[in-house]
Design a protein around this motif. Sequence first.
Motif, PDB file in Angstrom:
ATOM      1  N   GLU A  58       0.820  -1.209   0.000  1.00 32.52           N
ATOM      2  CA  GLU A  58       0.000   0.000   0.000  1.00 32.52           C
ATOM      3  C   GLU A  58       0.857   1.264   0.000  1.00 32.52           C
ATOM      4  O   GLU A  58       0.521   2.251  -0.666  1.00 32.52           O
ATOM      5  CB  GLU A  58      -0.948  -0.017   1.197  1.00 32.52           C
ATOM      6  CG  GLU A  58      -2.029  -1.082   1.079  1.00 32.52           C
ATOM      7  CD  GLU A  58      -2.839  -1.261   2.361  1.00 32.52           C
ATOM      8  OE1 GLU A  58      -2.739  -0.397   3.255  1.00 32.52           O
ATOM      9  OE2 GLU A  58      -3.558  -2.275   2.469  1.00 32.52           O
ATOM     10  N   TYR A 108      -2.818   1.848  -7.712  1.00 35.77           N
ATOM     11  CA  TYR A 108      -3.792   1.521  -6.669  1.00 35.77           C
ATOM     12  C   TYR A 108      -3.572   0.108  -6.143  1.00 35.77           C
ATOM     13  O   TYR A 108      -3.089  -0.774  -6.852  1.00 35.77           O
ATOM     14  CB  TYR A 108      -5.225   1.629  -7.217  1.00 35.77           C
ATOM     15  CG  TYR A 108      -5.512   2.916  -7.911  1.00 35.77           C
ATOM     16  CD1 TYR A 108      -5.959   4.030  -7.201  1.00 35.77           C
ATOM     17  CD2 TYR A 108      -5.322   3.036  -9.296  1.00 35.77           C
ATOM     18  CE1 TYR A 108      -6.210   5.230  -7.843  1.00 35.77           C
ATOM     19  CE2 TYR A 108      -5.572   4.237  -9.947  1.00 35.77           C
ATOM     20  CZ  TYR A 108      -6.017   5.331  -9.218  1.00 35.77           C
ATOM     21  OH  TYR A 108      -6.253   6.529  -9.858  1.00 35.77           O
ATOM     22  N   ARG A 135      -7.313   3.100  -1.312  1.00 35.92           N
ATOM     23  CA  ARG A 135      -7.469   1.744  -1.833  1.00 35.92           C
ATOM     24  C   ARG A 135      -8.815   1.571  -2.529  1.00 35.92           C
ATOM     25  O   ARG A 135      -9.822   2.105  -2.083  1.00 35.92           O
ATOM     26  CB  ARG A 135      -7.379   0.722  -0.696  1.00 35.92           C
ATOM     27  CG  ARG A 135      -6.071   0.762   0.071  1.00 35.92           C
ATOM     28  CD  ARG A 135      -6.104  -0.101   1.316  1.00 35.92           C
ATOM     29  NE  ARG A 135      -7.119   0.345   2.274  1.00 35.92           N
ATOM     30  CZ  ARG A 135      -7.050   0.129   3.587  1.00 35.92           C
ATOM     31  NH1 ARG A 135      -6.011  -0.514   4.093  1.00 35.92           N
ATOM     32  NH2 ARG A 135      -8.003   0.537   4.388  1.00 35.92           N
TER      33      ARG A 135
END
Length: 394
Positions: free
Chosen positions: A249, A267, A331
């Motif tokens: 992430e 993403y 996210r």
Amino acid sequence: MEPKIRGAICMNAHPKGCAEETRRQIRWTQDYFSHHKASKKLERVLVIGASTGYGLASRIAAAFGYGAATIGVSFEKEPSEKRPATPGWYNTRTFDEEAKKAGIPALSFNGDAFSNEMRAKVGDALKSLGGPADLVIYSLASGVRTDPADGTLYRSALKPLGEVYKAKSVDFINGRLGEVEIAPATEEERRATVKVMGGEDWRLWIDYLGAQGLLAPDVKTVAYSYIGPEVTHAVYREGTIGSAKKDLEETAKGLNKELSASGGGAYVSVNKAVVTRASAVIPVVSLYISLLFKVMKQKGVHEGCIEQMVRLFSQRLYGSNEAMPVDTEGRIRIDDWEMREDIQKEVSSLWEKVDDENIDELADLAGYREDFLKIHGFSVPGVDYDAEVDFLNI
């Protein structure tokens, strides 16, 4: 030919079953897009980890939904006259054949996706297809990685951090409940897991393709992850895998800042829990998924890999909204149906009630087993399992 199952691992694959299940996903995609027109045409799509699960479904969605020429990278064992290949080998061969029939360019590479040599091969392949990638999917599921910088081999560990983990689990073959106990990981194991499953390799791929001029100005790149419910967090989200996913992430945030300057983006897509070869070996997850399937099927919102990926493409990556719908951490949440409050409340209630006597009533173990067998080419409708098997062909 029958499935050879040891623990949560199926040791063989049925060629025709794998082929038919791949074709089923292709037919489902074609049918969906015959009723829902794709919002745009994709020219070239690269899928790293393209032979099974979400990676295969992504490649199918890109090719048969959006008309994209695709490049797929995977690492599968090839067949011999005496032994079948791993499932992804048959899946990939079937995909290539069906794409050829449909007139859709497809190039597939079988080898180490972590290596610089593979990056160079893919770069040459993109050039042969006429230009840069519009979309790069990162969907690797590997337990080991050799660092291309110094040749060090790293192995991931599926362990909690800090404390011993104890929880319910199920042997999905015989339907017996039990309790798993897993010792906590060392710091070295945690770091190794981040090396294998974190964002470093994804970053290497994007940096390489960018340096070669092989990323379209508005390129999107997506890596796949999972969060799941509180009951699995200790061994997943807050365990060694969770450390790797958090690194993934952070990598996405850095890549997104760079790519968004030219209209692109990076993403992490948090996907729904499904039965894959990787998820089947994670303790506790098989019981949770069996309960989840029961609830989601009752509510009419159950999805497999292909349904999830088509929804990701059509409603998130290339939906009608100008801005990408993301959560507060940036996210994509395609696990939104799984994590609905009403669904999680029911699953939690079933978790507390389930035992050896009522598991067949409260959980969808039959559905779990069927999905597990299908990803290895067994229990697929329309396949004659009494016929002789040619391991070399589909």
